[in-house]
Design an enzyme around this catalytic site. Structure first.
Site, PDB file in Angstrom:
ATOM      1  N   LYS A 111       0.842  -1.206   0.000  1.00  0.00           N
ATOM      2  CA  LYS A 111       0.000   0.000   0.000  1.00  0.00           C
ATOM      3  C   LYS A 111       0.875   1.253   0.000  1.00  0.00           C
ATOM      4  O   LYS A 111       0.646   2.193  -0.768  1.00  0.00           O
ATOM      5  CB  LYS A 111      -0.941  -0.011   1.220  1.00  0.00           C
ATOM      6  CG  LYS A 111      -2.038  -1.075   1.104  1.00  0.00           C
ATOM      7  CD  LYS A 111      -2.797  -1.331   2.409  1.00  0.00           C
ATOM      8  CE  LYS A 111      -3.799  -2.474   2.235  1.00  0.00           C
ATOM      9  NZ  LYS A 111      -4.491  -2.861   3.475  1.00  0.00           N
ATOM     10  N   GLN A 116      -4.501  -1.616   9.686  1.00  0.00           N
ATOM     11  CA  GLN A 116      -4.514  -2.947   9.061  1.00  0.00           C
ATOM     12  C   GLN A 116      -5.183  -3.970   9.980  1.00  0.00           C
ATOM     13  O   GLN A 116      -4.913  -4.031  11.175  1.00  0.00           O
ATOM     14  CB  GLN A 116      -3.080  -3.379   8.715  1.00  0.00           C
ATOM     15  CG  GLN A 116      -2.979  -4.661   7.916  1.00  0.00           C
ATOM     16  CD  GLN A 116      -3.582  -4.571   6.514  1.00  0.00           C
ATOM     17  OE1 GLN A 116      -3.614  -3.511   5.898  1.00  0.00           O
ATOM     18  NE2 GLN A 116      -4.089  -5.676   6.020  1.00  0.00           N
ATOM     19  N   ASP A 167     -11.142   2.812   4.340  1.00  0.00           N
ATOM     20  CA  ASP A 167     -11.513   1.392   4.358  1.00  0.00           C
ATOM     21  C   ASP A 167     -13.026   1.198   4.288  1.00  0.00           C
ATOM     22  O   ASP A 167     -13.506   0.103   3.990  1.00  0.00           O
ATOM     23  CB  ASP A 167     -11.036   0.741   5.669  1.00  0.00           C
ATOM     24  CG  ASP A 167      -9.734  -0.022   5.516  1.00  0.00           C
ATOM     25  OD1 ASP A 167      -9.477  -0.540   4.415  1.00  0.00           O
ATOM     26  OD2 ASP A 167      -9.004  -0.107   6.513  1.00  0.00           O
TER      27      ASP A 167
HETATM   28  N1  GUN Z   1      -7.106  -6.804   6.094  1.00  0.00           N
HETATM   29  C1  GUN Z   1      -7.524  -7.511   5.012  1.00  0.00           C
HETATM   30  N2  GUN Z   1      -8.121  -6.694   4.132  1.00  0.00           N
HETATM   31  C2  GUN Z   1      -8.097  -5.455   4.663  1.00  0.00           C
HETATM   32  C3  GUN Z   1      -8.561  -4.182   4.220  1.00  0.00           C
HETATM   33  O1  GUN Z   1      -9.156  -4.015   3.155  1.00  0.00           O
HETATM   34  N3  GUN Z   1      -8.317  -3.147   5.068  1.00  0.00           N
HETATM   35  C4  GUN Z   1      -7.696  -3.288   6.251  1.00  0.00           C
HETATM   36  N4  GUN Z   1      -7.513  -2.210   7.021  1.00  0.00           N
HETATM   37  N5  GUN Z   1      -7.259  -4.452   6.696  1.00  0.00           N
HETATM   38  C5  GUN Z   1      -7.451  -5.525   5.897  1.00  0.00           C
END
Ligand code: GUN
Length: 291
Positions: A51, A95, A118
């Site tokens: 990311k 995350q 998110d």
């Molecule tokens: N863990 C797995 N997928 C995601 C996501 O789209 N966002 C976040 N913050 N954590 C994740």
């Protein structure tokens, strides 16, 4: 049979995102994303790294905040509060999953919903269900919808079976598929669903988001169905240098023989998730800068 190329679709999304970033820069604002990682989960570390790298590639600002496993709820809330107050940060992502002593729902509620790229904050969940386009939609299901559209799949009146009821994928995916415009008839299946294979055989579209390696086998799939595989599972493989390989929730080699279109793993949904995160961050920046 069509293999839906997530890398290609993601690249075209990112071309547009890059243009939007340039336009924002011309107007005097650089989009900024903060990515918070608590603990040492190896897969999470990989995702967070990707990311942050993607932000740099696109000329966006990013801040990676890596915190030790022992970080307390209070300390994490303080980090979130600081990011909420930082006007150079337009998007905040913590995350998932955090270590077990962290109350994830409370952390999500603490994020300013305008920065919740998110789409996990209750305000954004409500906006999705209300079909209010000012909200943020979770990146993975948003990416799945783009893949379905890119493959020219007719969703109107189609029966879509979503396997998995998570807040991150299953529930928002169902909302998107049933929303006006998409107009699918949606069934959400989960671990307690009876006769899952039989149910899935009635589906025109299957979205597999359970996190169980290769669970969806050929007997789940009717001829001509469209299969979207959200799974990213590590399975042991001594023949690989790393000792594992990545497989989806779908048994690709079998299902590919029956379906009209399928997303591969890797190279399907994965690249789309990051692309949609970048798109959401640009949207957040534009809304906050009132541009
Ligand atoms: N863990 C797995 N997928 C995601 C996501 O789209 N966002 C976040 N913050 N954590 C994740």
């Amino acid at each position: 049979m069509q293999v839906i190329n997530g890398k290609e679709v993601a690249a075209s999304v990112l071309t547009k995102v890059q243009q939007d970033i340039e336009a924002l820069k011309q107007a005097g604002v650089v989009p900024g994303l903060a990515v918070v990682l608590v603990g040492e989960d190896p897969a999470s570390k990989v995702y967070v790294g990707s990311k942050v790298r993607k932000c740099a590639e696109l000329g966006m600002n990013s801040r990676k905040i890596a915190l030790p496993t022992e970080t307390t709820q209070q300390e994490l809330l303080k980090v979130v509060a600081e990011l909420n107050a930082d006007s150079s940060i337009h998007g905040i992502l913590v995350q998932s999953p955090p270590p077990p002593h962290i109350d994830e729902a409370a952390i999500v509620r603490a994020i300013d919903p305008r920065k919740d790229v998110d789409g996990f904050h209750p305000e954004n969940v409500a906006k999705l269900v209300l079909e209010d386009p000012s909200g943020f939609v979770p990146c993975t299901p948003l990416g799945c919808m783009q893949l379905i559209k890119s493959a020219g799949v007719e969703t109107q009146g189609a029966h879509a079976v979503v396997i998995g009821r998570s807040m991150i994928v299953g529930k928002p995916m169902a909302s998107l598929l049933m929303a006006k415009g998409a107009d699918a008839t949606v069934t959400v299946a989960h671990s307690r669903t009876r006769d899952l294979a039989q149910l899935c055989r009635t589906a025109d579209i299957i979205v597999a988001a359970v996190g169980r390696p290769e669970m969806v086998t050929a007997d789940f799939v009717k001829d001509g169905a469209v299969v979207i595989d959200v799974g990213i599972n590590r399975v042991e493989d001594a023949s690989r240098e790393k000792g594992y390989r990545i497989v989806g929730d779908v048994k690709y080699s079998e299902v590919v023989q029956k379906c009209r279109a399928i997303t591969p793993v890797p190279g399907g949904v994965g690249p789309m998730t990051i692309a949609m995160l970048m798109a959401n961050t640009v949207k957040a920046c534009r809304q906050q800068a009132l541009l």
